[in-house]
Design a protein around this motif. Structure first.
Motif, PDB file in Angstrom:
ATOM      1  N   MET A  10       0.918  -1.142  -0.081  1.00  0.00           N
ATOM      2  CA  MET A  10       0.278   0.081   0.056  1.00  0.00           C
ATOM      3  C   MET A  10       1.148   1.148  -0.160  1.00  0.00           C
ATOM      4  SD  MET A  10      -3.026   1.167   2.577  1.00  0.00           S
ATOM      5  CE  MET A  10      -2.567   2.771   3.582  1.00  0.00           C
ATOM      6  N   TRP A  11       0.200   2.439  -0.506  1.00  0.00           N
ATOM      7  CA  TRP A  11       1.074   3.655  -0.859  1.00  0.00           C
ATOM      8  C   TRP A  11       0.226   4.636  -0.309  1.00  0.00           C
ATOM      9  CZ3 TRP A  11       0.661   0.029  -4.494  1.00  0.00           C
ATOM     10  CH2 TRP A  11      -0.103   0.696  -5.388  1.00  0.00           C
ATOM     11  N   LYS A  12       0.316   5.834  -0.525  1.00  0.00           N
ATOM     12  CA  LYS A  12      -0.314   6.632  -0.216  1.00  0.00           C
ATOM     13  C   LYS A  12      -1.639   7.184  -0.462  1.00  0.00           C
ATOM     14  CE  LYS A  12      -0.310  11.764   0.330  1.00  0.00           C
ATOM     15  NZ  LYS A  12       0.901  13.216   1.259  1.00  0.00           N
ATOM     16  N   THR A  13      -1.635   7.295  -2.581  1.00  0.00           N
ATOM     17  CA  THR A  13      -2.491   6.691  -2.691  1.00  0.00           C
ATOM     18  C   THR A  13      -3.332   5.823  -3.817  1.00  0.00           C
ATOM     19  OG1 THR A  13      -1.188   7.023  -5.385  1.00  0.00           O
ATOM     20  CG2 THR A  13      -2.088   9.399  -4.151  1.00  0.00           C
ATOM     21  N   GLY A  14      -2.922   4.618  -3.219  1.00  0.00           N
ATOM     22  CA  GLY A  14      -3.557   2.609  -3.466  1.00  0.00           C
ATOM     23  C   GLY A  14      -3.027   2.187  -2.684  1.00  0.00           C
ATOM     24  N   PHE A  15      -2.947   1.132  -3.293  1.00  0.00           N
ATOM     25  CA  PHE A  15      -2.522   0.025  -3.269  1.00  0.00           C
ATOM     26  C   PHE A  15      -2.417  -1.180  -4.313  1.00  0.00           C
ATOM     27  CE2 PHE A  15      -7.505  -0.384  -2.534  1.00  0.00           C
ATOM     28  CZ  PHE A  15      -7.337  -1.864  -3.183  1.00  0.00           C
ATOM     29  N   ALA A  16      -2.484  -2.606  -3.617  1.00  0.00           N
ATOM     30  CA  ALA A  16      -1.524  -3.635  -4.662  1.00  0.00           C
ATOM     31  C   ALA A  16      -1.856  -4.633  -4.375  1.00  0.00           C
ATOM     32  CB  ALA A  16      -0.827  -3.718  -5.753  1.00  0.00           C
ATOM     33  N   MET A  17      -2.483  -5.708  -5.274  1.00  0.00           N
ATOM     34  CA  MET A  17      -2.850  -6.797  -5.182  1.00  0.00           C
ATOM     35  C   MET A  17      -1.888  -7.616  -6.757  1.00  0.00           C
ATOM     36  SD  MET A  17      -6.892  -6.467  -3.458  1.00  0.00           S
ATOM     37  CE  MET A  17      -7.310  -7.785  -3.416  1.00  0.00           C
ATOM     38  N   GLU A  18      -2.966  -9.214  -6.160  1.00  0.00           N
ATOM     39  CA  GLU A  18      -2.131  -9.693  -7.285  1.00  0.00           C
ATOM     40  C   GLU A  18      -2.887  -9.231  -8.528  1.00  0.00           C
ATOM     41  OE1 GLU A  18      -2.039 -14.030  -6.499  1.00  0.00           O
ATOM     42  OE2 GLU A  18      -3.273 -13.402  -4.733  1.00  0.00           O
ATOM     43  N   ALA A  19      -2.391 -10.439  -9.744  1.00  0.00           N
ATOM     44  CA  ALA A  19      -2.889  -9.743 -10.394  1.00  0.00           C
ATOM     45  C   ALA A  19      -4.494 -10.237 -10.789  1.00  0.00           C
ATOM     46  CB  ALA A  19      -1.967  -9.880 -11.748  1.00  0.00           C
ATOM     47  N   ASP A  20      -4.300 -11.606 -10.280  1.00  0.00           N
ATOM     48  CA  ASP A  20      -5.784 -12.171 -10.398  1.00  0.00           C
ATOM     49  C   ASP A  20      -6.854 -11.578  -9.375  1.00  0.00           C
ATOM     50  OD1 ASP A  20      -4.370 -12.941  -8.236  1.00  0.00           O
ATOM     51  OD2 ASP A  20      -5.647 -15.333  -8.500  1.00  0.00           O
ATOM     52  N   ALA A  21      -7.052 -10.224  -8.671  1.00  0.00           N
ATOM     53  CA  ALA A  21      -8.409  -9.346  -8.049  1.00  0.00           C
ATOM     54  C   ALA A  21      -8.787  -9.631  -9.070  1.00  0.00           C
ATOM     55  CB  ALA A  21      -7.234  -9.488  -6.906  1.00  0.00           C
ATOM     56  N   PRO A  22     -10.352  -9.413  -8.701  1.00  0.00           N
ATOM     57  CA  PRO A  22     -10.836  -8.835  -9.664  1.00  0.00           C
ATOM     58  C   PRO A  22     -11.055  -7.486  -9.658  1.00  0.00           C
ATOM     59  CG  PRO A  22     -11.613  -9.196  -6.961  1.00  0.00           C
ATOM     60  CD  PRO A  22     -10.751 -10.007  -6.978  1.00  0.00           C
ATOM     61  N   ASP A  23     -11.949  -7.621 -10.899  1.00  0.00           N
ATOM     62  CA  ASP A  23     -11.455  -5.194 -10.399  1.00  0.00           C
ATOM     63  C   ASP A  23     -12.429  -4.905 -10.091  1.00  0.00           C
ATOM     64  OD1 ASP A  23     -10.266  -5.414 -13.064  1.00  0.00           O
ATOM     65  OD2 ASP A  23     -11.559  -5.216 -14.432  1.00  0.00           O
ATOM     66  N   MET A  24     -12.289  -3.824  -8.293  1.00  0.00           N
ATOM     67  CA  MET A  24     -13.319  -3.606  -7.971  1.00  0.00           C
ATOM     68  C   MET A  24     -13.423  -2.025  -8.202  1.00  0.00           C
ATOM     69  SD  MET A  24     -12.023  -5.065  -4.540  1.00  0.00           S
ATOM     70  CE  MET A  24     -10.587  -4.876  -4.325  1.00  0.00           C
ATOM     71  N   ARG A  25     -14.128  -1.226  -8.170  1.00  0.00           N
ATOM     72  CA  ARG A  25     -14.986   0.022  -8.356  1.00  0.00           C
ATOM     73  C   ARG A  25     -16.466   0.099  -7.080  1.00  0.00           C
ATOM     74  NH1 ARG A  25     -14.610   3.143 -12.331  1.00  0.00           N
ATOM     75  NH2 ARG A  25     -15.528   4.995 -12.167  1.00  0.00           N
ATOM     76  N   GLY A  26     -15.588   1.126  -6.352  1.00  0.00           N
ATOM     77  CA  GLY A  26     -16.775   1.373  -5.374  1.00  0.00           C
ATOM     78  C   GLY A  26     -15.955   1.422  -3.931  1.00  0.00           C
ATOM     79  N   MET A  27     -16.514   0.783  -2.386  1.00  0.00           N
ATOM     80  CA  MET A  27     -16.362   0.787  -1.477  1.00  0.00           C
ATOM     81  C   MET A  27     -16.101  -0.849  -0.281  1.00  0.00           C
ATOM     82  SD  MET A  27     -17.097   4.495  -0.546  1.00  0.00           S
ATOM     83  CE  MET A  27     -16.515   4.397   1.426  1.00  0.00           C
TER      84      MET A  27
END
Length: 116
Positions: free
Chosen positions: A41-58
């Motif tokens: 995680m960094w100040k403006t976001g985070f990273a997950m594995e490439a096979d993680a779902p597309d997330m949009r929302g809360m």
């Protein structure tokens, strides 16, 4: 001097790096009742594995069992075996309820009674 690896070797190195980050990370994202591991995680976001779902929302961001943030996120990119998400909003979760009044600057912390 920069080393150039074949695609197969680079892919194996990326998979090993992601696996070690996943193993050592305590960060989790909870979305739609499902928890997923956050690699970094960094100040403006985070990273997950490439096979993680597309997330949009809360989503809710946890460090172990500690609820850190309630976030509005959007998927931005995928690179080096990671999917990146950007915070549109990240609200820190407090352990106490919000006050709907102003507390005076020199308010007493408590009452001391005379127990004579």
């Amino acid at each position: 001097m920069e080393a150039v690896f074949s695609k197969e070797i680079q892919s194996g190195l990326d998979q090993a790096r992601v696996a070690s980050m996943k193993k050592s990370s305590r960060l989790r994202v909870c979305a739609d009742g499902k928890k997923q591991t956050v690699l970094r995680m960094w100040k403006t976001g985070f990273a997950m594995e490439a096979d993680a779902p597309d997330m949009r929302g809360m989503v809710d961001l946890y460090d172990g069992s500690i609820h850190l943030f309630r976030c509005l996120v959007v998927t931005t990119a995928e690179e080096s075996g990671e999917r990146h998400y950007e915070f549109k909003r990240a609200t820190a979760v407090r352990g106490t309820p919000a006050l709907d009044f102003e507390t005076p600057e020199h308010a007493p912390a408590g009452l001391i009674e005379d127990a004579r």
